[in-house]
Write an enzyme that holds these catalytic residues in place. Structure first.
Site, PDB file in Angstrom:
ATOM      1  CG  ASN A   6       3.142  -4.184  -6.895  1.00  0.00           C
ATOM      2  OD1 ASN A   6       1.922  -4.061  -6.831  1.00  0.00           O
ATOM      3  ND2 ASN A   6       3.818  -4.947  -6.061  1.00  0.00           N
ATOM      4  CG  ASP A   8       0.110  -5.771  -5.206  1.00  0.00           C
ATOM      5  OD1 ASP A   8      -0.066  -6.600  -6.123  1.00  0.00           O
ATOM      6  OD2 ASP A   8       1.011  -5.883  -4.351  1.00  0.00           O
ATOM      7  CG  HIS A   9      -1.610  -0.233  -3.793  1.00  0.00           C
ATOM      8  ND1 HIS A   9      -2.116  -1.041  -2.790  1.00  0.00           N
ATOM      9  CD2 HIS A   9      -0.316  -0.007  -3.477  1.00  0.00           C
ATOM     10  CE1 HIS A   9      -1.157  -1.267  -1.896  1.00  0.00           C
ATOM     11  NE2 HIS A   9      -0.059  -0.656  -2.301  1.00  0.00           N
ATOM     12  CG  HIS A  42       2.257  -9.527  -2.289  1.00  0.00           C
ATOM     13  ND1 HIS A  42       2.779  -8.815  -1.237  1.00  0.00           N
ATOM     14  CD2 HIS A  42       2.201 -10.817  -1.877  1.00  0.00           C
ATOM     15  CE1 HIS A  42       3.021  -9.641  -0.224  1.00  0.00           C
ATOM     16  NE2 HIS A  42       2.674 -10.854  -0.590  1.00  0.00           N
ATOM     17  NE  ARG A  44      -0.781  -8.773   2.516  1.00  0.00           N
ATOM     18  CZ  ARG A  44       0.354  -8.424   3.145  1.00  0.00           C
ATOM     19  NH1 ARG A  44       1.290  -7.742   2.508  1.00  0.00           N
ATOM     20  NH2 ARG A  44       0.533  -8.733   4.398  1.00  0.00           N
ATOM     21  NE  ARG A  48      -3.490  -6.586   3.485  1.00  0.00           N
ATOM     22  CZ  ARG A  48      -2.449  -6.207   4.247  1.00  0.00           C
ATOM     23  NH1 ARG A  48      -1.740  -5.162   3.915  1.00  0.00           N
ATOM     24  NH2 ARG A  48      -2.139  -6.883   5.326  1.00  0.00           N
ATOM     25  CD  GLU A  69       5.885  -8.266  -4.820  1.00  0.00           C
ATOM     26  OE1 GLU A  69       5.092  -8.049  -3.887  1.00  0.00           O
ATOM     27  OE2 GLU A  69       6.545  -7.382  -5.354  1.00  0.00           O
ATOM     28  CB  THR A  99       3.382  -2.417   2.547  1.00  0.00           C
ATOM     29  OG1 THR A  99       4.033  -2.908   1.376  1.00  0.00           O
ATOM     30  CG2 THR A  99       4.340  -1.520   3.311  1.00  0.00           C
ATOM     31  CB  THR A 100       6.513  -6.600   1.982  1.00  0.00           C
ATOM     32  OG1 THR A 100       5.447  -6.981   1.123  1.00  0.00           O
ATOM     33  CG2 THR A 100       7.347  -7.807   2.313  1.00  0.00           C
ATOM     34  CD  GLU A 150      11.846  -6.831  -5.293  1.00  0.00           C
ATOM     35  OE1 GLU A 150      11.255  -7.799  -5.808  1.00  0.00           O
ATOM     36  OE2 GLU A 150      11.272  -5.761  -4.987  1.00  0.00           O
ATOM     37  CG  HIS A 188       9.000  -1.945   0.036  1.00  0.00           C
ATOM     38  ND1 HIS A 188       8.677  -0.953   0.924  1.00  0.00           N
ATOM     39  CD2 HIS A 188       8.009  -2.865   0.133  1.00  0.00           C
ATOM     40  CE1 HIS A 188       7.554  -1.278   1.546  1.00  0.00           C
ATOM     41  NE2 HIS A 188       7.127  -2.426   1.074  1.00  0.00           N
ATOM     42  N   GLY A 189       9.036   1.244  -1.748  1.00  0.00           N
ATOM     43  CA  GLY A 189       9.090   2.642  -1.325  1.00  0.00           C
ATOM     44  C   GLY A 189       9.752   3.569  -2.329  1.00  0.00           C
TER      45      GLY A 189
END
Ligand code: PXP
Length: 239
Positions: A6, A8-9, A42, A44, A48, A69, A99-100, A150, A188-189
């Site tokens: 992922n 995104d960042h 993702h 959003r 963002r 996503e 975050t989600t 997921e 996630h995480g």
């Protein structure tokens, strides 16, 4: 076992200055070179980090597969049907969250979700639902007619140092989902420290990992960060 990275960042850093670097397309190419089996972003509602133009550019440039996503918002679902990623993972989305935060609260009668699933599937997109690792929720996902779920690993990520309970829950959920015919993804995480027990669950076929990889890319470079995560995932599966 597939590792989807992922990115995104990468866009989060770019958006911090509203400039044109770092470029998610370049990040995706580096991640693929290092062994990523897919690229996840993702889009959003608040845009963002990832922007519409990023998704379009990634759909053209990604050589593996693109996993988009998205929340079940009509305009984003419409955009997805135009871009046609290989996979769409429907997630819950609250504007103020960092975050989600949890999985989708599934109800068989949720018209907005049912409509999003139907629209995406009619466009030939594989749909996965991001849900908490609960047997009841998995059964509802099955009834909604998707091929994959997921499992949200957030609780595991918060508690793995002091308790095995969340891992046991993930194992049970993965077994049940596979038994009723669903493909099982997770994410996630997950970090370099906690990924291996999850990667070792045999029913899980795809992991989506972002924050930890992009964070460590600051020190190691993105290719090395992906390579190290991929090695951990593969060795957990084939010790
Ligand atoms: N899977 C889903 C559905 C997500 O929403 C996210 C976060 O965007 C991830 C996986 C990746 O989580 P992390 O960035 O903590 O690795």
């Amino acid at each position: 076992m597939r590792l989807y990275v992922n990115i995104d960042h990468v866009a989060t850093i770019r958006e911090a200055r509203k400039t044109d670097e770092p470029d998610p397309v370049e990040a995706a190419a580096d991640a693929e070179l290092a062994g990523a089996d897919g690229i996840t972003v993702h889009l959003r509602e608040d845009r963002r980090h990832i922007q519409d133009a990023d998704v379009t550019a990634l759909a053209d440039s990604v050589h593996t597969v693109l996993n988009l996503e998205l929340g079940a918002h009509a305009d984003i679902v419409r955009l997805a049907t135009r871009i046609k990623p290989f996979q769409a993972t429907l997630v819950p989305e609250k504007r103020q969250e960092i975050t989600t935060e949890g999985g989708l609260a599934l109800r068989k009668t949720d018209r907005r979700l049912r409509s999003a699933i139907a629209t995406l599937q009619d466009a030939g997109i594989r749909v996965s639902l991001f849900i908490d690792p609960s047997v009841k929720t998995i059964d509802i996902a099955r009834a909604l007619g998707v091929p994959a779920v997921e499992l949200h690993t957030g609780r595991y990520a918060h508690t793995w140092r002091r308790s095995d309970a969340a891992l046991t829950g993930l194992r049970r959920a993965a077994t049940h989902a596979k038994e009723i015919g669903l493909a099982v993804h997770a994410g996630h995480g997950l970090t370099y420290q906690n990924v291996q027990p999850v990667a070792a669950i045999p029913e899980i076929e795809e992991l989506n990992i972002g924050h930890s990889i992009v964070s460590n890319a600051v020190f190691w470079g993105l290719e090395e960060a992906v390579r190290r995560m991929k090695t951990l995932v593969i060795t957990a599966r084939n010790p």
